[in-house]
Design a protein around this motif. Structure first.
Motif, PDB file in Angstrom:
ATOM      1  N   LEU A 233       0.820  -1.207   0.000  1.00  0.00           N
ATOM      2  CA  LEU A 233       0.000   0.000   0.000  1.00  0.00           C
ATOM      3  C   LEU A 233       0.852   1.254   0.000  1.00  0.00           C
ATOM      4  O   LEU A 233       0.648   2.169  -0.817  1.00  0.00           O
ATOM      5  CB  LEU A 233      -0.937   0.009   1.206  1.00  0.00           C
ATOM      6  CG  LEU A 233      -1.751   1.300   1.408  1.00  0.00           C
ATOM      7  CD1 LEU A 233      -2.691   1.517   0.222  1.00  0.00           C
ATOM      8  CD2 LEU A 233      -2.522   1.254   2.713  1.00  0.00           C
ATOM      9  N   THR A 234       1.821   1.334   0.912  1.00  0.00           N
ATOM     10  CA  THR A 234       2.612   2.566   1.013  1.00  0.00           C
ATOM     11  C   THR A 234       3.579   2.729  -0.154  1.00  0.00           C
ATOM     12  O   THR A 234       4.119   3.818  -0.355  1.00  0.00           O
ATOM     13  CB  THR A 234       3.377   2.621   2.349  1.00  0.00           C
ATOM     14  OG1 THR A 234       4.164   1.429   2.511  1.00  0.00           O
ATOM     15  CG2 THR A 234       2.402   2.734   3.511  1.00  0.00           C
ATOM     16  N   ALA A 235       3.790   1.682  -0.938  1.00  0.00           N
ATOM     17  CA  ALA A 235       4.568   1.821  -2.170  1.00  0.00           C
ATOM     18  C   ALA A 235       3.746   2.503  -3.266  1.00  0.00           C
ATOM     19  O   ALA A 235       4.307   3.004  -4.243  1.00  0.00           O
ATOM     20  CB  ALA A 235       5.037   0.461  -2.662  1.00  0.00           C
ATOM     21  N   LEU A 236       2.430   2.528  -3.059  1.00  0.00           N
ATOM     22  CA  LEU A 236       1.529   3.004  -4.113  1.00  0.00           C
ATOM     23  C   LEU A 236       0.913   4.365  -3.840  1.00  0.00           C
ATOM     24  O   LEU A 236       0.306   4.948  -4.743  1.00  0.00           O
ATOM     25  CB  LEU A 236       0.396   1.985  -4.315  1.00  0.00           C
ATOM     26  CG  LEU A 236       0.783   0.648  -4.948  1.00  0.00           C
ATOM     27  CD1 LEU A 236      -0.299  -0.392  -4.701  1.00  0.00           C
ATOM     28  CD2 LEU A 236       1.018   0.825  -6.447  1.00  0.00           C
ATOM     29  N   ILE A 237       1.032   4.885  -2.624  1.00  0.00           N
ATOM     30  CA  ILE A 237       0.329   6.121  -2.286  1.00  0.00           C
ATOM     31  C   ILE A 237       1.302   7.273  -2.065  1.00  0.00           C
ATOM     32  O   ILE A 237       2.398   7.074  -1.529  1.00  0.00           O
ATOM     33  CB  ILE A 237      -0.574   5.940  -1.049  1.00  0.00           C
ATOM     34  CG1 ILE A 237       0.243   5.515   0.176  1.00  0.00           C
ATOM     35  CG2 ILE A 237      -1.683   4.928  -1.337  1.00  0.00           C
ATOM     36  CD1 ILE A 237      -0.573   5.418   1.469  1.00  0.00           C
ATOM     37  N   PRO A 238       0.929   8.487  -2.457  1.00  0.00           N
ATOM     38  CA  PRO A 238       1.837   9.632  -2.334  1.00  0.00           C
ATOM     39  C   PRO A 238       2.081  10.075  -0.902  1.00  0.00           C
ATOM     40  O   PRO A 238       3.097  10.731  -0.635  1.00  0.00           O
ATOM     41  CB  PRO A 238       1.124  10.729  -3.137  1.00  0.00           C
ATOM     42  CG  PRO A 238      -0.315  10.340  -3.148  1.00  0.00           C
ATOM     43  CD  PRO A 238      -0.320   8.845  -3.165  1.00  0.00           C
ATOM     44  N   GLN A 239       1.194   9.729   0.019  1.00  0.00           N
ATOM     45  CA  GLN A 239       1.375  10.144   1.415  1.00  0.00           C
ATOM     46  C   GLN A 239       2.665   9.599   2.011  1.00  0.00           C
ATOM     47  O   GLN A 239       3.189  10.139   2.988  1.00  0.00           O
ATOM     48  CB  GLN A 239       0.188   9.695   2.260  1.00  0.00           C
ATOM     49  CG  GLN A 239      -1.106  10.409   1.949  1.00  0.00           C
ATOM     50  CD  GLN A 239      -1.908   9.721   0.876  1.00  0.00           C
ATOM     51  OE1 GLN A 239      -1.353   8.979   0.064  1.00  0.00           O
ATOM     52  NE2 GLN A 239      -3.213   9.937   0.860  1.00  0.00           N
ATOM     53  N   THR A 240       3.202   8.536   1.437  1.00  0.00           N
ATOM     54  CA  THR A 240       4.437   7.938   1.946  1.00  0.00           C
ATOM     55  C   THR A 240       5.589   8.934   1.885  1.00  0.00           C
ATOM     56  O   THR A 240       6.497   8.903   2.725  1.00  0.00           O
ATOM     57  CB  THR A 240       4.782   6.671   1.140  1.00  0.00           C
ATOM     58  OG1 THR A 240       3.647   5.795   1.161  1.00  0.00           O
ATOM     59  CG2 THR A 240       5.972   5.939   1.728  1.00  0.00           C
ATOM     60  N   GLY A 241       5.546   9.832   0.921  1.00  0.00           N
ATOM     61  CA  GLY A 241       6.600  10.820   0.784  1.00  0.00           C
ATOM     62  C   GLY A 241       6.389  12.081   1.595  1.00  0.00           C
ATOM     63  O   GLY A 241       7.179  13.015   1.511  1.00  0.00           O
TER      64      GLY A 241
ATOM     65  N   ALA B  45      -1.524  12.680  11.490  1.00  0.00           N
ATOM     66  CA  ALA B  45      -2.629  12.127  10.708  1.00  0.00           C
ATOM     67  C   ALA B  45      -2.148  11.355   9.482  1.00  0.00           C
ATOM     68  O   ALA B  45      -2.967  10.881   8.699  1.00  0.00           O
ATOM     69  CB  ALA B  45      -3.566  13.253  10.281  1.00  0.00           C
ATOM     70  N   ASN B  46      -0.842  11.230   9.298  1.00  0.00           N
ATOM     71  CA  ASN B  46      -0.302  10.542   8.126  1.00  0.00           C
ATOM     72  C   ASN B  46       0.628   9.407   8.548  1.00  0.00           C
ATOM     73  O   ASN B  46       1.849   9.542   8.505  1.00  0.00           O
ATOM     74  CB  ASN B  46       0.456  11.528   7.223  1.00  0.00           C
ATOM     75  CG  ASN B  46       0.987  10.863   5.961  1.00  0.00           C
ATOM     76  OD1 ASN B  46       0.556   9.770   5.586  1.00  0.00           O
ATOM     77  ND2 ASN B  46       1.931  11.514   5.294  1.00  0.00           N
ATOM     78  N   PRO B  47       0.071   8.268   8.950  1.00  0.00           N
ATOM     79  CA  PRO B  47       0.915   7.151   9.392  1.00  0.00           C
ATOM     80  C   PRO B  47       1.735   6.533   8.267  1.00  0.00           C
ATOM     81  O   PRO B  47       2.665   5.776   8.524  1.00  0.00           O
ATOM     82  CB  PRO B  47      -0.102   6.150   9.952  1.00  0.00           C
ATOM     83  CG  PRO B  47      -1.381   6.473   9.237  1.00  0.00           C
ATOM     84  CD  PRO B  47      -1.370   7.959   9.031  1.00  0.00           C
ATOM     85  N   ALA B  48       1.393   6.842   7.022  1.00  0.00           N
ATOM     86  CA  ALA B  48       2.131   6.277   5.890  1.00  0.00           C
ATOM     87  C   ALA B  48       3.466   6.976   5.655  1.00  0.00           C
ATOM     88  O   ALA B  48       4.316   6.463   4.926  1.00  0.00           O
ATOM     89  CB  ALA B  48       1.288   6.366   4.621  1.00  0.00           C
ATOM     90  N   TYR B  49       3.663   8.145   6.261  1.00  0.00           N
ATOM     91  CA  TYR B  49       4.874   8.935   6.000  1.00  0.00           C
ATOM     92  C   TYR B  49       6.134   8.131   6.289  1.00  0.00           C
ATOM     93  O   TYR B  49       6.256   7.475   7.315  1.00  0.00           O
ATOM     94  CB  TYR B  49       4.870  10.202   6.856  1.00  0.00           C
ATOM     95  CG  TYR B  49       6.180  10.949   6.844  1.00  0.00           C
ATOM     96  CD1 TYR B  49       6.625  11.594   5.694  1.00  0.00           C
ATOM     97  CD2 TYR B  49       6.992  10.986   7.976  1.00  0.00           C
ATOM     98  CE1 TYR B  49       7.834  12.271   5.682  1.00  0.00           C
ATOM     99  CE2 TYR B  49       8.197  11.671   7.969  1.00  0.00           C
ATOM    100  CZ  TYR B  49       8.625  12.308   6.818  1.00  0.00           C
ATOM    101  OH  TYR B  49       9.822  12.971   6.808  1.00  0.00           O
TER     102      TYR B  49
ATOM    103  N   PRO C 287      -4.104  -6.528  14.848  1.00  0.00           N
ATOM    104  CA  PRO C 287      -4.652  -7.071  13.595  1.00  0.00           C
ATOM    105  C   PRO C 287      -4.883  -6.016  12.526  1.00  0.00           C
ATOM    106  O   PRO C 287      -4.930  -6.344  11.340  1.00  0.00           O
ATOM    107  CB  PRO C 287      -5.982  -7.689  14.042  1.00  0.00           C
ATOM    108  CG  PRO C 287      -5.831  -7.941  15.504  1.00  0.00           C
ATOM    109  CD  PRO C 287      -4.954  -6.842  16.014  1.00  0.00           C
ATOM    110  N   ALA C 288      -5.002  -4.753  12.913  1.00  0.00           N
ATOM    111  CA  ALA C 288      -5.287  -3.693  11.950  1.00  0.00           C
ATOM    112  C   ALA C 288      -4.173  -3.516  10.923  1.00  0.00           C
ATOM    113  O   ALA C 288      -4.418  -3.001   9.823  1.00  0.00           O
ATOM    114  CB  ALA C 288      -5.539  -2.371  12.676  1.00  0.00           C
ATOM    115  N   ILE C 289      -2.946  -3.928  11.256  1.00  0.00           N
ATOM    116  CA  ILE C 289      -1.837  -3.718  10.331  1.00  0.00           C
ATOM    117  C   ILE C 289      -1.545  -4.948   9.475  1.00  0.00           C
ATOM    118  O   ILE C 289      -0.602  -4.934   8.677  1.00  0.00           O
ATOM    119  CB  ILE C 289      -0.556  -3.287  11.075  1.00  0.00           C
ATOM    120  CG1 ILE C 289      -0.062  -4.407  12.004  1.00  0.00           C
ATOM    121  CG2 ILE C 289      -0.784  -2.010  11.858  1.00  0.00           C
ATOM    122  CD1 ILE C 289       1.284  -4.107  12.643  1.00  0.00           C
TER     123      ILE C 289
END
Length: 487
Positions: free
Chosen positions: A148-156, A162-166, A217-219
């Motif tokens: 998921l985080t390889a595909l979304i811009p929030q990772t950058g 509020a942005n756990p993907a960062y 389990p959420a992750i």
């Protein structure tokens, strides 16, 4: 007769020697890429592709990832430069300490106990921005990313609660932080003259759940989400250059990782006096179990499983177990002592037997049960094993669906063989441990060290050679460093 035969043989050999005809030298297979083209390799993945080792991303580790080793071997068949987003840090960043960043793990000897174990080397560095040419990068491995985080811009970025993907390790070299994606950047590099790619994603879709003792389990990625995200990520790479071929690695069993094997189930040493004192504290609990058994609330087997009894010597530790019958109505917690079928995680080594919250009456593993995040029960191990099997099934199916362009690299099988003691080079084995010189895992107990990365690179090479008739030279794993000796 034998003499005559020998004489005839000498005469024949002499006649050949007198001729001007020269036999050709034995032909040694020349390196070739076969029907693959490794002129420009692009690698996308997580910490394994990035070269994360010893709990940190640092210079030596980054330059010894399987991706770098593969690219170096590919030079013999026309491979070009392989640029990585240099971290520019000798020690990297493991965690914050009281005086600032602490660097990678090293083996140290405790001066008080004489015990040897991993500890931060000392001063480290927070990840800084990549100052090189982002458009020339080949390695898009980012520690900690999922599909998921390889595909979304929030990772950058940007970073926010509020942005756990960062992910700072992607932001530092992202083509456009907050807008670009890891897959998008890798696909752009492949479209820009790329000829071959490696793809190794999916590990973190289950690893984070496992290293946390299966307590969140959420992750844990669902099967449907994994399949859809894999199709999107791999599809983007295939679409970037219709002529490029690729090698796709699968997910190894977590049971082989030292992170789950270094702490034994009976890691709690007690004297007779300590055992007697602890047993007094659990007398009421054991009596309550007997009452629950008499009331047919639990079986005799479960009563025995839950009874807590310490003795002098090595003991199982008291731990939470959510799979036990709920006896909270009787005031009895769902706890038991650890068994040989349980898997403690590496962080428990520093927490077991220690006061909780500074309270000397609450000793973790004795008077205070070890929390869920420190242990994998048999039920949780089975869940994780089934999840990896399912994920690997999706990976295999995706490769087979594009079999003209993709080859599967079965790292799962490789590490299983390492665990069984079946992998070596030049007579020197590779073991599923962190103990030098043969240990193949870095000191975080999860990531391979440089020597093991060479074995992984060779597995990629073997599959590419077999699939496309190439002859890429294999690396010599014994030329790559394992773990440093204790300091």
């Amino acid at each position: 007769m034998k003499y005559i035969n020998k004489l005839l043989l000498l005469l024949v050999l002499g006649a050949f020697a007198a001729c001007t005809y020269e036999f050709p030298e034995p032909q040694i297979d020349e390196p070739t890429s076969g029907s693959a083209d490794l002129t420009k390799i692009v690698s996308v993945g997580n910490s394994l592709t990035a070269g994360f080792m010893d709990g940190a991303l640092y210079n030596r580790a980054q330059q010894n990832s399987f991706a770098v080793i593969l690219a170096e071997q590919a030079r013999a068949v026309g491979g070009g430069d392989f640029n990585v987003p240099n971290i520019n840090s000798v020690n990297g960043f493991f965690q914050m300490g009281p005086q600032g960043p602490l660097g990678r793990l090293v083996l140290t000897v405790n001066p008080q106990t004489g015990a040897t174990g991993p500890a931060p080397i000392g001063a480290g560095d927070l990840p800084s921005d990549f100052t090189g040419n982002k458009a020339a990068l080949n390695n898009f491995g980012v520690p900690g990313i999922t599909l998921l985080t390889a595909l979304i811009p929030q990772t950058g970025g940007p970073a926010s609660p509020a942005n756990p993907a960062y992910n700072r390790l992607y932001e530092r070299f992202a083509s456009n932080p907050g807008t670009s994606t890891i897959i998008g950047d890798a696909a752009a590099a492949l479209a820009n003259g790329g000829t071959f790619f490696t793809f190794w994603l999916g590990n973190n879709d289950v690893l984070g759940y496992a290293t946390g003792g299966a307590s969140n389990p959420a992750i844990l990625t669902s099967n449907s989400d994994f399949q859809q995200r894999l199709a999107a990520a791999l599809g983007a790479m295939l679409a970037a250059n219709p002529n490029a071929k690729g090698a796709v690695a699968n997910i190894p069993s977590l049971a082989v990782l030292p992170y789950f094997t270094l702490v034994p189930w009976n890691a709690l040493p007690l004297s007779q006096a300590q055992a007697d004192q602890a047993n007094q504290g659990y007398a009421a609990y054991n009596g309550g179990l007997a009452m629950a058994r008499a009331g047919n609330l639990i079986t005799a087997e479960e009563e025995q499983r839950r009874r807590i009894q310490f003795q002098a010597g090595q003991n199982g530790f008291v731990m939470e177990d959510e799979f036990l019958t709920d006896l909270s109505a009787l005031g009895l917690p769902s706890i038991r002592q650890s068994k040989s079928t349980d898997r403690a995680t590496l962080p428990l080594s520093a927490a077991l037997g220690q006061p909780v919250g500074g309270n000397p009456a609450l000793i973790r593993g004795i008077s205070f049960p070890v929390e869920d995040q420190f242990v994998l029960t048999p039920e949780e191990q089975l869940e994780i094993r089934d999840k990896i099997t399912a994920f690997n099934g999706f990976i295999n199916a995706a490769v087979q669906a594009n079999s003209d362009r993709l080859v599967l690299v079965d790292v799962n099988n490789l590490l299983d063989r390492v665990f069984q003691g079946q992998v070596s080079s030049g007579g020197v084995g590779l073991t599923a441990s962190i103990i030098p010189p043969n240990g193949g895992f870095s000191l975080d107990g999860v990531h391979p060290n440089a020597r093991a990365h060479a074995f992984v690179a060779n597995l990629f090479i073997d599959q590419i050679n077999q699939k496309w008739g190439a002859n890429i030279p294999r690396a010599n794993p014994n030329e790559y460093i394992g773990n440093d000796l204790p300091r």
